[in-house]
Design an enzyme around this catalytic site. Structure first.
Site, PDB file in Angstrom:
ATOM      1  N   HIS B 132       0.836  -1.204   0.000  1.00  0.00           N
ATOM      2  CA  HIS B 132       0.000   0.000   0.000  1.00  0.00           C
ATOM      3  C   HIS B 132       0.880   1.267   0.000  1.00  0.00           C
ATOM      4  CE1 HIS B 132      -3.678   2.299   1.185  1.00  0.00           C
ATOM      5  NE2 HIS B 132      -2.789   3.094   1.757  1.00  0.00           N
ATOM      6  N   GLU B 133       1.827   1.327   0.925  1.00  0.00           N
ATOM      7  CA  GLU B 133       2.676   2.526   1.013  1.00  0.00           C
ATOM      8  C   GLU B 133       3.578   2.652  -0.212  1.00  0.00           C
ATOM      9  OE1 GLU B 133       1.756   4.644   2.996  1.00  0.00           O
ATOM     10  OE2 GLU B 133       0.723   3.489   4.527  1.00  0.00           O
ATOM     11  N   HIS B 136       1.712   4.302  -2.906  1.00  0.00           N
ATOM     12  CA  HIS B 136       1.709   5.769  -2.776  1.00  0.00           C
ATOM     13  C   HIS B 136       2.997   6.365  -3.328  1.00  0.00           C
ATOM     14  CE1 HIS B 136      -2.036   6.161  -0.791  1.00  0.00           C
ATOM     15  NE2 HIS B 136      -1.675   5.662   0.385  1.00  0.00           N
ATOM     16  N   HIS B 142      -5.629   6.612  -2.829  1.00  0.00           N
ATOM     17  CA  HIS B 142      -6.523   5.575  -2.303  1.00  0.00           C
ATOM     18  C   HIS B 142      -7.546   5.162  -3.341  1.00  0.00           C
ATOM     19  CE1 HIS B 142      -5.486   6.749   2.074  1.00  0.00           C
ATOM     20  NE2 HIS B 142      -4.696   5.797   1.620  1.00  0.00           N
ATOM     21  N   CYS B 143      -7.846   3.868  -3.355  1.00  0.00           N
ATOM     22  CA  CYS B 143      -8.733   3.289  -4.364  1.00  0.00           C
ATOM     23  C   CYS B 143     -10.060   2.923  -3.698  1.00  0.00           C
ATOM     24  CB  CYS B 143      -8.042   2.051  -4.929  1.00  0.00           C
ATOM     25  SG  CYS B 143      -9.030   1.174  -6.137  1.00  0.00           S
ATOM     26  N   CYS B 148      -9.050  -3.911  -3.363  1.00  0.00           N
ATOM     27  CA  CYS B 148      -7.737  -3.396  -3.779  1.00  0.00           C
ATOM     28  C   CYS B 148      -6.870  -3.060  -2.562  1.00  0.00           C
ATOM     29  CB  CYS B 148      -7.915  -2.160  -4.649  1.00  0.00           C
ATOM     30  SG  CYS B 148      -6.345  -1.457  -5.193  1.00  0.00           S
ATOM     31  N   CYS B 167      -5.677  -3.538  -7.768  1.00  0.00           N
ATOM     32  CA  CYS B 167      -6.781  -3.845  -8.683  1.00  0.00           C
ATOM     33  C   CYS B 167      -6.366  -3.490 -10.124  1.00  0.00           C
ATOM     34  CB  CYS B 167      -8.043  -3.079  -8.278  1.00  0.00           C
ATOM     35  SG  CYS B 167      -7.907  -1.311  -8.568  1.00  0.00           S
ATOM     36  N   CYS B 170      -5.647   0.249 -10.718  1.00  0.00           N
ATOM     37  CA  CYS B 170      -4.375   0.738 -10.165  1.00  0.00           C
ATOM     38  C   CYS B 170      -3.203   0.187 -10.977  1.00  0.00           C
ATOM     39  CB  CYS B 170      -4.249   0.319  -8.693  1.00  0.00           C
ATOM     40  SG  CYS B 170      -5.378   1.225  -7.623  1.00  0.00           S
TER      41      CYS B 170
END
Lengths: 446, 176
Positions: B132-133, B136, B142-143, B148, B167, B170
């Protein structure tokens, strides 16, 4: 997120601004920061933010005072106040002054997420509400177009085919023929129908007012420009702009208009930021623009840019077969709006209306029916309820005898067939009046 | 997407064992090599005695300035309770479109919530937070897609509900 929501963070602590900034940009928001209320207010004068997240305790002007000033500037702004020194009093004060919500620092990530989600939902609801209102207005107006004549069927066919394109349209027609309704119908049948229909009456505004109206202005651009204002072109983004009475636009504005129509970009009055907007343009005029071009009072390049499609609305006198339909429509419309039982119209009154010339077109007919419903006895519209006494004289193609007959009948109806009063009004004696009644075979309720 | 390598640096007691179990999945997700390092840092200067937590804003700036060559994406891994001034806690954070991010396992452990320890679950959560990070740092926001890995998570339960993959949208944004 369909549209990028913008947030302004106002806090004197840099660490708080940084934390919130990083948190919100990861959510895809457009984020700006201000370290004090003064700077925030100055930013708000030149930029628009959907949500303002402001600390209450700041040096200089505090958050509550800033909240009041923001609300004075833009009452629909969503302001969330935050403080590390929570008291019930300040919370109540902030909410009374129009804050959307109140939070105590530090807050849980989930609380912040919910707070912003609620605020964005509020923004979405406000926008949807506005858009639906506009849509209802345009749909209501589109239903107001009435006509079964071949001339109007031809107009409807043109509306249908042109609606699907993005081409500029000029609608021509005499005053009162319903040019704006046709423009609304094009918009309502186009792919742009869920976006605004913005109407500008060019003839009602001076050159400088029209410029500020169309392009918007920045604060201080001229005396009385207290704050930034969006122009009509900007408001019509993704939708349609309707420029009524385009022939009245000055030469200088014609040049400006041409440039905007070609580039779809413009600068607000007193501003320097180029703004782009995706709009479709529909114009209307009761003048012959081609003649104006030949006479050099309307720019040829602008004329060709606007005149991709031309829809001509026939005057009412050329489609008299539509009059009964229109009369029924207006009777229904005004009886409903005045909360009266729907009345009918006397056959003779309808016949006389159909004989009339209607220089003011449908607007004149509409006013006539509205008046008849207001002054009538509420059962049936008869000749005496119609303001035809003076206007009938304007009818073309009637013989002197026909005019005399109808005028005598009107006055008779006006005085409820009281022969003495009618004779006095006509300044003839009673015997002459009887002769005329016999000659024209006039009867009560005719 | 430019060809940058990803480095995971574990600080303090976290060690290298846990990152080793995660590196392969991270490499697969971003289609680029992942290297592992151990770092040493005096965390006391990032400790806020009033909140008894570690300041995530200062920590990420420090990680970014000390360890990040411009061609690298770097995630610092910690086992301390992170906060940012406005929020009570964070699992991690990153510079959007930048080079550095931080993640802590402190609040990813079951025992923190009065439940029995579950290392497998903790590693799964850490894997998702790292991806996740990193997302970024590659510029992803954010999705809204419920599965996701880029969906925002404010509770550990949120992390458990999403999966460890990006996903399709993304992935498309990253041109993977």
């Amino acid at each position: 997120m369909d549209k990028r929501v913008s947030i302004l963070i106002v806090d004197d602590e840099e660490s708080v601004r940084d934390s919130l900034y990083n948190w919100f940009i990861e959510d895809g928001f457009r984020v700006e920061c201000a370290e004090n209320a003064k700077k925030a207010l100055s930013m708000l004068e030149s930029d628009y933010f959907d949500i303002i997240l402001a600390d209450i305790k700041m040096p200089g002007m505090d958050g509550l005072e800033m909240l009041r000033r923001i609300k004075a500037l833009r009452s629909d702004s969503i302001v969330i106040v935050m403080t590390a020194f929570a008291t019930v009093d300040t919370a109540v004060k902030a909410l009374k002054d129009g804050a959307f919500d109140y939070v105590t620092k530090p807050f849980d990530p989930d609380d912040l997420t919910h707070l912003i989600r609620n605020a964005t939902r509020q923004i979405t609801l406000q926008e949807e509400n506005e858009s639906l209102k506009n849509r209802v207005i345009s749909l209501e107006n589109v239903e107001d177009i009435v006509g079964a004549s071949e001339a109007m069927k031809n107009v409807f066919r043109q509306v249908e085919s042109v609606a699907q394109s993005n081409s500029s349209v000029i609608i021509t027609g005499e005053s009162g023929t319903g040019k704006e309704l046709i423009a609304r119908a094009i918009h309502a049948n186009s792919a742009r129908r869920f976006f605004p229909f913005v109407s500008v009456h060019c003839g009602a505004l001076t050159e400088s007012l029209l410029e500020s109206e169309l392009f918007g202005h920045e604060k201080g651009a001229f005396t009385g420009a207290m704050y930034n204002r969006k122009g009509r072109f900007e408001m019509a983004d993704n939708g349609t702009i309707f420029l009524d009475e385009i022939a009245t636009v000055s030469t200088k504005m014609q040049i400006e208009l041409l440039r905007v129509l070609e580039t779809k970009t413009f600068v607000r009055v007193g501003g320097n930021k180029e703004i782009s907007s995706d709009f479709r343009v529909i114009c209307a005029t009761n003048k012959d623009l081609k003649v104006m071009v030949e006479n050099g009072v309307f720019r040829e390049d602008l004329f060709y840019r606007l005149n991709v499609v031309n829809i001509q609305i026939p005057p009412l006198r050329e489609r008299k077969e539509d009059i009964p339909l229109l009369v029924d429509f207006f009777i229904n419309k005004y009886c409903t709006s005045m909360n009266k039982p729907v009345v009918s119209i006397d056959a003779n009154a309808l016949k006389r209306i159909q004989e009339f010339n209607f220089p003011g077109n449908i607007r004149e007919l509409e006013n006539m029916i509205e008046r008849a419903i207001v002054v009538g006895n509420g059962k049936k519209i008869s000749l005496k309820d119609l303001p035809l006494e003076k206007t009938m004289v304007a009818s073309v193609g009637e013989s002197l005898e026909e005019v005399e007959k109808s005028y005598i009948l009107q006055v008779l109806n006006k005085y409820d067939w009281n022969i003495s009063r009618t004779a006095r009004a006509l300044k003839v004696d009673r015997v002459t009046l009887y002769h005329k009644i016999k000659k024209y075979n006039l009867k009560l309720d005719e | 997407m430019s060809q940058e390598n990803i480095t995971l640096i574990s600080f303090g007691q976290l060690g290298k064992d846990i990152p080793e179990k995660i590196a392969g999945d991270v490499a697969l997700e971003f289609h680029r090599p992942v290297s592992l390092r151990e770092g040493h840092m005096d965390l006391s200067e990032f400790f806020d005695s009033a909140r008894r937590q570690y300041n995530g804003n200062l920590l990420i700036k420090h990680v970014d300035s000390l360890f990040t060559p411009s061609t690298m994406k770097l995630i610092g891994l910690f086992d301390v309770d992170l906060f940012i001034p406005i929020l009570t806690y964070i699992f991690g954070q990153a510079f959007l479109g930048g080079n550095a991010g931080i993640v802590s396992v402190f609040r990813l452990k079951n025992e923190r919530y009065g439940m029995a320890a579950n290392d497998e679950l903790m590693i799964s959560r850490l894997r998702k937070e790292i991806i996740h990070e990193l997302g970024h740092t590659f510029g992803l926001i954010h999705c809204q897609h419920p599965d996701c890995v880029m969906r925002s998570s404010t509770y550990v339960e949120d992390i458990d509900q999403k999966n460890q993959h990006l996903c399709a949208d993304c992935r498309q944004n990253l041109k993977l």
